[in-house]
Write a protein that holds these residues in place. Structure first.
Motif, PDB file in Angstrom:
ATOM      1  N   SER A 271       3.397 -84.632   9.430  1.00  0.00           N
ATOM      2  CA  SER A 271       4.552 -84.084   8.881  1.00  0.00           C
ATOM      3  C   SER A 271       3.962 -82.756   7.925  1.00  0.00           C
ATOM      4  O   SER A 271       4.579 -81.636   8.099  1.00  0.00           O
TER       5      SER A 271
ATOM      6  N   THR B 297      11.141 -83.085   6.995  1.00  0.00           N
ATOM      7  CA  THR B 297      10.468 -83.254   8.071  1.00  0.00           C
ATOM      8  C   THR B 297      10.098 -84.919   8.540  1.00  0.00           C
ATOM      9  O   THR B 297      10.142 -85.191   9.771  1.00  0.00           O
TER      10      THR B 297
ATOM     11  N   THR C 127       5.284 -79.147   8.313  1.00  0.00           N
ATOM     12  CA  THR C 127       5.798 -78.469   7.179  1.00  0.00           C
ATOM     13  C   THR C 127       4.905 -77.090   6.982  1.00  0.00           C
ATOM     14  O   THR C 127       5.497 -76.072   6.592  1.00  0.00           O
TER      15      THR C 127
ATOM     16  N   LYS D 220       6.033 -74.201   9.161  1.00  0.00           N
ATOM     17  CA  LYS D 220       7.282 -73.746   8.817  1.00  0.00           C
ATOM     18  C   LYS D 220       7.337 -72.924   7.708  1.00  0.00           C
ATOM     19  O   LYS D 220       7.692 -71.990   7.431  1.00  0.00           O
TER      20      LYS D 220
END
Length: 202
Positions: free
Chosen positions: A187, A87, A191, A194
């Protein structure tokens, strides 16, 4: 190969949950594993019924499965860390972080006219974003989200509380520290999204 039906899959899921498998993503992996093993046994021995095949498998492997959460924690830590690195390499992550940093910088100039400001106030604002994400994702039940929370704590939360208790808005070190803090949090947030989306697809 003989395939299990949805009722049999749900039976395995409930059994593992009642046996103490607390994380939903770990449980999903183990359900797939157990179902595959039971299907293999049913295919090899057509005289077996589902419950007998399941009982025989669990009698031999239950303790091993229950201990596997420790293995999943280590594997998930590594998986989450490398996903975070992937990422961090995306240009749009740097763009978003830069915009947030310059927003912070503008706020810093404005705030200089009133007070020096405290690092804990800024820390609270950015960490609130991450905590909202974890709350929506019910991270206590998703191992990947919990391990991401620990990585957030060690990468940004703990260093900020330990080394930077007060923030002088326009100091060079403060700006470097804040740039790193914003980039890491953006980030971690992406993440986390995701990981949550991957879990929902299981």
């Amino acid at each position: 190969m003989k395939k299990l039906n949805q009722e049999q899959i749900r039976f395995i899921d409930r059994y593992l949950e009642n046996s103490g498998i607390e994380f939903n993503d770990v449980k999903a992996e183990l359900v797939d594993h157990v179902a595959s093993e039971v299907e293999q046994r049913l295919t090899e021995d057509t005289s077996l019924d589902f419950y007998t095949a399941f009982k025989n498998f669990m009698a031999a492997h239950k303790q091993e499965l229950l201990k596997s959460q420790k293995h999943y924690k280590k594997a998930t830590d590594k998986k989450v860390f490398f996903e975070l690195l992937r990422t961090l390499r995306k240009p749009w992550i740097w763009l978003i972080s830069s915009l947030l940093f310059f927003g912070y910088r503008s706020l810093a100039v404005f705030s200089l006219h009133f007070n020096k400001g405290t690092w804990l106030g800024v820390l609270f604002f950015y960490s609130l974003i991450v905590l909202v994400l974890f709350s929506f994702a019910n991270y206590k039940k998703v191992l990947g989200m919990q391990r991401l929370a620990y990585q957030w704590y060690w990468l940004t939360g703990f260093p900020a509380l330990l080394f930077k208790k007060e923030l002088v808005f326009l100091g060079t070190w403060d700006q470097v520290f804040m740039a790193f803090f914003i980039l890491t949090n953006v980030s971690l947030f992406i993440t986390g999204l995701k990981i949550h989306q991957n879990y929902k697809r299981m």
